[in-house]
Structure formats: structure tokens, C-alpha cells
Design an enzyme around this catalytic site. Structure first.
Site, short mmCIF file in Angstrom:
data_model
loop_
_atom_site.label_atom_id
_atom_site.label_comp_id
_atom_site.label_asym_id
_atom_site.label_seq_id
_atom_site.Cartn_x
_atom_site.Cartn_y
_atom_site.Cartn_z
N ARG A 193 0.81 -1.22 0.00
CA ARG A 193 0.00 0.00 0.00
C ARG A 193 0.85 1.27 0.00
NH1 ARG A 193 -3.90 -1.76 4.75
NH2 ARG A 193 -2.02 -2.94 5.21
N HIS A 196 -1.76 -4.84 -4.69
CA HIS A 196 -2.48 -3.58 -4.43
C HIS A 196 -2.31 -2.53 -5.53
CE1 HIS A 196 -4.19 -0.23 -2.26
NE2 HIS A 196 -3.10 0.46 -2.57
N LYS A 239 -13.40 7.86 -2.21
CA LYS A 239 -12.94 7.79 -0.81
C LYS A 239 -11.77 8.74 -0.59
CE LYS A 239 -10.03 4.38 0.91
NZ LYS A 239 -9.66 2.99 1.26
N ARG A 297 -8.72 9.45 2.57
CA ARG A 297 -8.21 9.00 3.87
C ARG A 297 -7.31 10.08 4.43
NH1 ARG A 297 -7.55 3.96 6.37
NH2 ARG A 297 -7.95 2.67 4.55
N ASP A 336 -12.76 -5.32 -2.64
CA ASP A 336 -11.53 -4.60 -2.30
C ASP A 336 -10.39 -5.61 -2.19
OD1 ASP A 336 -9.99 -2.40 -1.82
OD2 ASP A 336 -10.84 -1.91 0.12
N SER A 338 -8.14 -4.14 6.46
CA SER A 338 -7.22 -4.06 7.59
C SER A 338 -8.03 -3.71 8.85
CB SER A 338 -6.13 -3.05 7.29
OG SER A 338 -5.29 -2.91 8.39
N GLY A 389 -10.96 -2.31 8.78
CA GLY A 389 -12.38 -2.38 8.44
C GLY A 389 -13.01 -1.01 8.24
N GLY A 390 -12.21 0.06 8.42
CA GLY A 390 -12.74 1.43 8.31
C GLY A 390 -13.31 1.72 6.93
C1 R5P Z 1 -6.54 0.92 0.28
O1 R5P Z 1 -6.35 1.57 -0.74
C2 R5P Z 1 -6.84 -0.53 0.27
O2 R5P Z 1 -7.24 -0.95 -1.01
C3 R5P Z 1 -7.89 -0.89 1.29
O3 R5P Z 1 -9.09 -0.22 0.96
C4 R5P Z 1 -7.45 -0.49 2.66
O4 R5P Z 1 -6.17 -0.98 2.94
C5 R5P Z 1 -8.41 -0.98 3.72
O5 R5P Z 1 -7.94 -0.58 4.96
P1 R5P Z 1 -8.91 -0.43 6.18
O6 R5P Z 1 -9.65 -1.73 6.32
O7 R5P Z 1 -8.01 -0.17 7.34
O8 R5P Z 1 -9.81 0.73 5.90
#
Ligand code: R5P
Length: 305
Positions: free
Chosen positions: A98, A132, A193, A195, A220, A224, A226-227
Site C-alpha cells: 500500500r 495492491h 474515498k 483518507r 476490495d 485491515s 475495516g474502516g
Molecule cells: C486501500 O487503498 C486498500 O485498497 C484498502 O481499501 C485499505 O487498505 C483498507 O484498509 P482499512 O480496512 O483499514 O480501511
């Protein structure tokens, strides 16, 4: 004389033995231990069997990403010293992928460190499930063979889905969503999205989506914390989605990720068996991606001298 194929299955990925069987490889033993100070040790038990053979090292990089990484590098060095004809690595989950660019000044591109170091250790190719970073895939000129599995994951969720629509939770996941949608023949779309780079908090920019009364399957690569999924799920439920299903390749499910997603309205989760850990929960289903990996590995072995 035709080259024999051997496999080394690292201790963190039991699924690798099936892969070895499917590609018709003899498995070479590897001794792994940790020194009292925490350093790792590996030794190929019968190095003479690696000599002149094509060797497939099968390992994954979760949990304990750093240990798995250093062990892979050590196995690469050991295989070169054992005079393997060539060796490649099957790493269903490639950690650090990532961090595929500099998001904030002063950061490294960790994904490139991992890939370039494995290349320097002599691995001819890396076979990875749902890598990824699509931008790095093209830069790396086929060094990573990316095995997409989103179609398999979505198929397992289709049995009770009504008027399904596949959604990518961000633009980066669009290719995976499109791949599954096209192979199954359903609609797809994506969410916008963002972040927060410091807190890690996820937020969505509202978009008009035709989800009302429909079952949404979010596709996806990694779950990680789940956010990402939890926020997307809440927003889609507000827009009238009937039910939310999740198809994700690498279910790291850190901390309370599972509860977080289920509390946000997720109904069912399909994960690929790419990690050295699994959760046992009635709403989580693992999809076997080893046969697809085996097909890809056989093709590579057939084409690589
Ligand atoms: C980010 O670009 C990845 O594709 C996943 O969406 C991300 O790693 C998910 O992370 P989390 O579950 O912490 O939101």
C-alpha cells in the site's frame, strides 16, 4: 534433460503444500528457527536436490510481515548458493504494497523496497494475489505476476444476492470490481474515498448511485481495520441498499475490524485464503485460490528457461 520442479513451503503458509502437489513438485524441507536474540534462521534440508532444479518458494507475508520478508531473502540466497536452475516466489499476500508512492514528503516507497530486494535475492518472478498497486505493476514490467481472484470471491456471494451491483470502495479498487463484474455479468460502480494521511480516518464524497433495493457487493483487495468497508456500508445503507456483502482478497482483520463491519450493516464476507491466519465466524467464508495460483505457476514454469 528436462529440469525438475521442486517446492519449498515456508512454515507460515500451510496451503502451499497443496500448491506444490498441484504443480507436481517435490517438496524440499526447510528448517526454520529463531535465535535467542530474535534473529531468523533458515536452511534447506537437502540442498543437493535444489541443484539444477526449478524451485518455487511458497510463503505469505502476513502475519509477521518483516520475518516473512527476511526469510524469503535468506531462502533466495540459499537457493543461489545451492545452484538452483531458477527460482521464483509465490507470495499470495505481498506486504507493504500500500505504500506504493510518496504520499507525504519524507516517506519511502516501501512496496518498491520489498519487490526490488526480492529481485536482488534472485527470484525470477513474484506471483502475488491481487497486488495492491496497479501503477507499480506496469512499472515493474511483468516482474510481478498478479493473480486476480475477485471473480471467485464475488461468485460465492451471488447465491442469495438480489439485483446485485458490485462497488469498488475507491478508484484504486475499480479494476478488481470491473474484473469480477465483467466475468459474472453484473453492473459495477465505484465510490470516492479519501483518507486522512495522519489519522487514517476514511470519509466518502457522496455520489448518486443506483443501489436502492439492491444487494451491494463491495470488492476490495485488503481489509485491515475495516474502516473503509464500514464507512462505505453505512453510506450505502443510507442510500437504500438492501444488503451489503464484502469480497476481499486479503482479510487482515486487525483488532475489531470484523465487528466494525458487521455493526455497519455488512451481511456476509468472502475472503481469499492468502494469509497464514484465518478467523472463524459464521458470516466469513474463505475461498480457495490455490488452484488458480497453481495454473499460473505451471504456465510460468513452462515458459521460463
Ligand atoms: C486501500 O487503498 C486498500 O485498497 C484498502 O481499501 C485499505 O487498505 C483498507 O484498509 P482499512 O480496512 O483499514 O480501511
Amino acid at each position: 534433460m528436462a529440469c525438475l520442479v521442486k517446492a519449498i513451503v515456508a512454515g507460515n503458509y500451510g496451503e502451499g503444500y497443496r500448491l506444490a502437489g498441484e504443480i507436481g513438485a517435490e517438496t524440499l524441507g526447510v528448517v526454520e528457527k529463531v535465535f535467542p536474540d530474535g534473529e531468523q534462521y533458515v536452511r534447506i534440508s537437502e540442498p543437493e536436490k535444489a541443484k539444477g532444479s526449478k524451485v518455487v518458494v511458497v510463503s505469505t507475508m502476513y502475519p509477521m510481515q518483516d520475518q516473512a520478508f527476511i526469510k524469503l531473502l535468506m531462502l533466495g540466497d540459499a537457493l543461489a548458493r545451492s545452484q538452483a536452475a531458477m527460482y521464483l516466489a509465490v507470495i499470495p499476500y505481498l506486504a507493504y504494497s500500500r505504500q506504493d508512492k510518496v504520499f507525504m514528503p519524507g516517506e519511502p516507497v516501501s512496496a518498491l523496497i520489498v519487490v526490488n530486494t526480492l529481485k536482488a535475492a534472485g527470484f525470477r518472478k513474484l506471483v502475488v494475489v491481487d497486488f495492491h498497486s496497479s501503477s507499480l505493476l506496469s512499472q515493474l514490467n511483468d516482474y510481478i505476476v498478479n493473480v486476480m481472484v475477485s471473480d471467485l470471491l464475488v461468485k460465492t456471494l451471488m447465491s442469495d444476492a438480489e439485483r446485485p451491483v458490485i462497488l469498488a470502495p475507491d478508484k484504486g479498487a475499480l479494476e478488481r470490481a470491473r474484473f469480477a463484474a465483467n466475468s459474472i455479468g453484473v453492473d459495477y460502480d465505484y465510490l470516492v474515498k479519501s483518507r486522512d494521511r495522519v489519522t487514517g480516518e476514511v470519509s466518502y464524497t457522496p455520489r448518486e448511485l443506483r443501489v436502492a433495493g439492491r444487494d451491494v457487493i463491495i470488492v476490495d483487495d485488503i481489509v485491515s481495520t475495516g474502516g473503509t468497508i464500514a464507512e462505505a456500508s453505512r453510506m450505502l445503507m443510507k442510500q437504500g441498499a438492501r444488503r451489503i456483502h464484502v469480497a476481499t482478497s486479503h482479510g487482515l482483520l486487525v483488532g475489531n475490524a470484523l465487528t466494525r463491519m458487521l455493526d455497519a450493516g455488512v451481511r456476509r464476507i468472502a475472503l481469499a485464503n492468502t494469509l497464514g491466519v484465518r478467523v472463524d465466524h459464521p458470516l466469513v467464508e474463505y475461498v480457495d485460490v490455490v488452484p488458480r495460483l497453481a495454473t499460473v505457476v505451471k504456465e510460468i514454469l513452462g515458459s521460463e528457461p
